[in-house]
Write a protein that holds these residues in place. Structure first.
Motif, mmCIF file in Angstrom:
data_model
loop_
_atom_site.group_PDB
_atom_site.id
_atom_site.type_symbol
_atom_site.label_atom_id
_atom_site.label_comp_id
_atom_site.label_asym_id
_atom_site.label_seq_id
_atom_site.Cartn_x
_atom_site.Cartn_y
_atom_site.Cartn_z
ATOM 1 N N ASN A 1 -0.196 9.901 -5.357
ATOM 2 C CA ASN A 1 1.198 9.848 -5.814
ATOM 3 C C ASN A 1 1.967 8.733 -5.105
ATOM 4 O OD1 ASN A 1 0.829 12.072 -7.516
ATOM 5 N ND2 ASN A 1 1.367 13.526 -5.900
ATOM 6 N N TRP A 2 1.666 8.545 -3.821
ATOM 7 C CA TRP A 2 2.305 7.462 -3.082
ATOM 8 C C TRP A 2 1.947 6.102 -3.676
ATOM 9 C CZ3 TRP A 2 1.085 9.148 2.681
ATOM 10 C CH2 TRP A 2 1.845 10.283 2.979
ATOM 11 N N ILE A 3 0.669 5.926 -4.041
ATOM 12 C CA ILE A 3 0.229 4.649 -4.604
ATOM 13 C C ILE A 3 1.017 4.322 -5.871
ATOM 14 C CG2 ILE A 3 -1.704 3.431 -5.695
ATOM 15 C CD1 ILE A 3 -3.579 5.042 -3.868
ATOM 16 N N THR A 4 1.100 5.294 -6.778
ATOM 17 C CA THR A 4 1.816 5.068 -8.035
ATOM 18 C C THR A 4 3.303 4.839 -7.793
ATOM 19 O OG1 THR A 4 0.226 6.521 -9.153
ATOM 20 C CG2 THR A 4 2.251 6.011 -10.320
ATOM 21 N N ALA A 5 3.887 5.597 -6.874
ATOM 22 C CA ALA A 5 5.313 5.454 -6.587
ATOM 23 C C ALA A 5 5.618 4.092 -5.984
ATOM 24 C CB ALA A 5 5.766 6.563 -5.638
ATOM 25 N N VAL A 6 4.783 3.647 -5.049
ATOM 26 C CA VAL A 6 4.991 2.352 -4.395
ATOM 27 C C VAL A 6 4.878 1.217 -5.405
ATOM 28 C CG1 VAL A 6 3.920 0.728 -2.798
ATOM 29 C CG2 VAL A 6 4.324 3.082 -2.081
ATOM 30 N N GLY A 7 3.921 1.316 -6.315
ATOM 31 C CA GLY A 7 3.749 0.275 -7.320
ATOM 32 C C GLY A 7 4.832 0.280 -8.371
ATOM 33 N N GLY A 8 5.385 1.457 -8.661
ATOM 34 C CA GLY A 8 6.439 1.548 -9.664
ATOM 35 C C GLY A 8 7.770 1.012 -9.167
ATOM 36 N N ASP A 9 8.185 1.451 -7.990
ATOM 37 C CA ASP A 9 9.449 1.005 -7.398
ATOM 38 C C ASP A 9 9.397 1.308 -5.907
ATOM 39 O OD1 ASP A 9 12.059 0.568 -6.520
ATOM 40 O OD2 ASP A 9 12.928 1.199 -8.427
ATOM 41 N N ALA A 10 9.105 0.284 -5.111
ATOM 42 C CA ALA A 10 8.916 0.491 -3.673
ATOM 43 C C ALA A 10 10.191 0.992 -3.005
ATOM 44 C CB ALA A 10 8.447 -0.805 -3.020
ATOM 45 N N ASN A 11 11.345 0.469 -3.412
ATOM 46 C CA ASN A 11 12.603 0.901 -2.790
ATOM 47 C C ASN A 11 12.906 2.362 -3.090
ATOM 48 O OD1 ASN A 11 13.211 -1.592 -1.603
ATOM 49 N ND2 ASN A 11 14.102 -2.373 -3.508
ATOM 50 N N ALA A 12 12.713 2.755 -4.349
ATOM 51 C CA ALA A 12 12.940 4.161 -4.705
ATOM 52 C C ALA A 12 11.953 5.060 -3.974
ATOM 53 C CB ALA A 12 12.806 4.341 -6.215
ATOM 54 N N ALA A 13 10.700 4.610 -3.857
ATOM 55 C CA ALA A 13 9.689 5.397 -3.148
ATOM 56 C C ALA A 13 10.075 5.563 -1.677
ATOM 57 C CB ALA A 13 8.323 4.730 -3.274
ATOM 58 N N ARG A 14 10.567 4.489 -1.081
ATOM 59 C CA ARG A 14 10.977 4.546 0.331
ATOM 60 C C ARG A 14 12.144 5.516 0.525
ATOM 61 N NH1 ARG A 14 11.630 -0.337 0.674
ATOM 62 N NH2 ARG A 14 9.623 -0.982 1.540
ATOM 63 N N ASN A 15 13.051 5.505 -0.427
ATOM 64 C CA ASN A 15 14.219 6.394 -0.324
ATOM 65 C C ASN A 15 13.855 7.868 -0.470
ATOM 66 O OD1 ASN A 15 15.958 4.225 0.030
ATOM 67 N ND2 ASN A 15 16.372 4.010 -2.164
ATOM 68 N N THR A 16 12.721 8.151 -1.098
ATOM 69 C CA THR A 16 12.274 9.539 -1.252
ATOM 70 C C THR A 16 11.292 9.959 -0.164
ATOM 71 O OG1 THR A 16 10.525 8.837 -2.797
ATOM 72 C CG2 THR A 16 12.639 9.516 -3.746
ATOM 73 N N GLY A 17 11.112 9.109 0.834
ATOM 74 C CA GLY A 17 10.274 9.476 1.968
ATOM 75 C C GLY A 17 8.834 9.018 1.907
ATOM 76 N N VAL A 18 8.479 8.206 0.932
ATOM 77 C CA VAL A 18 7.104 7.694 0.843
ATOM 78 C C VAL A 18 6.904 6.617 1.906
ATOM 79 C CG1 VAL A 18 5.448 6.464 -0.607
ATOM 80 C CG2 VAL A 18 6.933 8.212 -1.611
ATOM 81 N N PRO A 19 5.833 6.699 2.708
ATOM 82 C CA PRO A 19 5.580 5.654 3.715
ATOM 83 C C PRO A 19 5.012 4.397 3.049
ATOM 84 C CG PRO A 19 3.850 7.307 3.785
ATOM 85 C CD PRO A 19 4.857 7.791 2.786
ATOM 86 N N VAL A 20 5.885 3.547 2.580
ATOM 87 C CA VAL A 20 5.483 2.389 1.782
ATOM 88 C C VAL A 20 4.584 1.452 2.572
ATOM 89 C CG1 VAL A 20 6.340 0.346 0.561
ATOM 90 C CG2 VAL A 20 7.541 2.529 0.339
ATOM 91 N N ALA A 21 4.974 1.116 3.790
ATOM 92 C CA ALA A 21 4.198 0.173 4.595
ATOM 93 C C ALA A 21 2.797 0.709 4.858
ATOM 94 C CB ALA A 21 4.923 -0.111 5.910
ATOM 95 N N ARG A 22 2.707 1.968 5.276
ATOM 96 C CA ARG A 22 1.394 2.546 5.557
ATOM 97 C C ARG A 22 0.516 2.574 4.308
ATOM 98 N NH1 ARG A 22 1.131 8.733 6.622
ATOM 99 N NH2 ARG A 22 3.069 8.234 7.725
ATOM 100 N N THR A 23 1.101 2.916 3.168
ATOM 101 C CA THR A 23 0.339 2.992 1.925
ATOM 102 C C THR A 23 -0.234 1.638 1.556
ATOM 103 O OG1 THR A 23 1.739 4.798 1.128
ATOM 104 C CG2 THR A 23 0.465 3.595 -0.511
ATOM 105 N N LYS A 24 0.583 0.592 1.634
ATOM 106 C CA LYS A 24 0.117 -0.744 1.278
ATOM 107 C C LYS A 24 -0.974 -1.230 2.231
ATOM 108 C CE LYS A 24 4.336 -2.382 -1.034
ATOM 109 N NZ LYS A 24 3.746 -2.846 -2.296
ATOM 110 N N ILE A 25 -0.776 -0.999 3.521
ATOM 111 C CA ILE A 25 -1.769 -1.454 4.500
ATOM 112 C C ILE A 25 -3.108 -0.746 4.272
ATOM 113 C CG2 ILE A 25 -2.369 -1.419 6.957
ATOM 114 C CD1 ILE A 25 0.618 -1.922 7.547
#
Length: 354
Positions: free
Chosen positions: A222-246
């Motif tokens: 779910n994090w992968i899809t959220a980060v790819g869809g809208d990274a800023n929105a994903a970050r605002n909902t608590g998704v660890p964007v940096a960790r997911t991408k790395i």
């Protein structure tokens, strides 16, 4: 005298089967891999018809083109996850050669035994992937630029260091090291006589299943899809964007390293230019499989189907007796057709005009 009225039960409204069928069709059309499956059937039928050897549609033919598709598919699955996460990795191809060279130099120059050398090679690949991901996250530069720089850097190191150490652009003699036979049995052997399917096919299928389960069932998917869809929105909902991408970059590099290890053990040597140019093949397989270049959409199964299409094309052209120089033209046509079909299907699914 009072009378009581018993409420009559009302029957539920009849379900319109046409609505149910429409919903089912819409769900089918939304599957990322649908276009790739249609294309795979078409390519298989084409080469089964023009085959001059009589083997393409047999188990012998399946063993040949699945071998070609497996080494593409292993990396293409990881590339697909990365693309769903909104990023690219143009260093995946050269990483195949780099990892093979690292393995070869460890066992021939530093006399490290095979299994520890394989582990160190995977650690090396993970470090390169982590570096790519960290640079993308911290600098906010496009991953296209960051990994292109990594591509050229690794290509230069492959040629320069290998020639400096071995006086050639290849490393050979890795089959004289303890542990070679057992490692080859795990990564580079074949099975099912007399067809000789490669063990890489098993690795390919296993990684496809794993990636599919992660995307469909795991929180990380779910994090992968959220980060790819809208990274800023994903970050605002608590998704660890940096960790997911790395982590996605690390998985891509390690998948490429796995193919590099398989190639080195299979050929018993490594060329410095191994894998260069294959990064585009991996991306093509992912795009053919339904991944969007903008991120947020795609599937591991689709990437594997895309790899199958490419494998069938490369082997089918040879079986048809055609000039293999036409392979890349066919690859370009497949890419264009796949993008067109996927676009039409997605528009139909969303209710737009095709």
């Amino acid at each position: 005298m009072s009378t009581t009225t018993t409420p009559t039960a009302t029957s539920p409204p009849a379900r319109d089967e046409r609505v149910a069928q429409t919903a089912s069709l819409a769900r089918l059309l939304r599957r990322p891999e649908l276009g790739a499956l249609i294309g795979a059937v078409g390519v298989f039928v084409l080469f089964a018809v023009v085959d001059q050897t009589g083997q393409f549609a047999s188990l012998h033919g399946l063993a040949r083109w699945s071998d070609s598709a497996a080494t593409i598919g292993i990396v293409a699955v990881a590339v697909a996850l990365l693309m769903i996460g909104g990023e690219f990795d143009l260093s995946a191809g050269v990483m195949v050669g780099s990892s093979g060279l690292v393995l070869g130099l460890l066992v021939t120059e530093l006399y490290v035994m095979m299994w520890p050398a394989i582990l160190l090679t995977l650690v090396f690949a993970a470090a390169i992937g982590a570096m790519n991901g960290w640079l993308v996250v911290k600098t906010r530069l496009p991953s296209f630029i960051v990994t292109l720089a990594t591509f050229f850097s690794l290509q230069g190191l492959n040629l320069g260091l290998t020639k400096m150490i071995t006086d050639t652009v290849r490393v050979s003699g890795i089959d004289d090291i303890p542990g070679f036979d057992s490692a080859r049995a795990v990564f580079a052997t074949d099975f099912w006589e007399p067809y000789k399917f490669r063990i890489a096919v098993v690795w390919w299928i296993g990684l496809t299943i794993l990636a599919t389960v992660v995307l469909a069932r795991a929180r990380f998917g779910n994090w992968i899809t959220a980060v790819g869809g809208d990274a800023n929105a994903a970050r605002n909902t608590g998704v660890p964007v940096a960790r997911t991408k790395i982590l996605l970059f690390m998985f891509t590099s390690m998948s490429a390293a796995l193919v590099g290890i398989m190639t080195a053990l299979r050929l018993r040597s490594v060329q410095a230019g191994q894998g260069v140019g294959e990064e585009f093949t991996y991306i093509i397989a992912a795009v053919v499989g339904g991944c969007l270049l903008t991120g947020g959409f795609g599937s591991a199964i689709g990437a594997s189907v895309g790899a199958s299409v490419i494998g069938m094309a490369f082997i089918g052209i040879a079986f048809a007796g055609w000039n293999t120089d036409w392979s890349f033209l066919f690859l370009g046509v497949i890419l264009f057709m796949a993008v067109m079909v996927n676009t039409i299907i997605s528009r139909r699914a969303s209710g737009g005009r095709g």
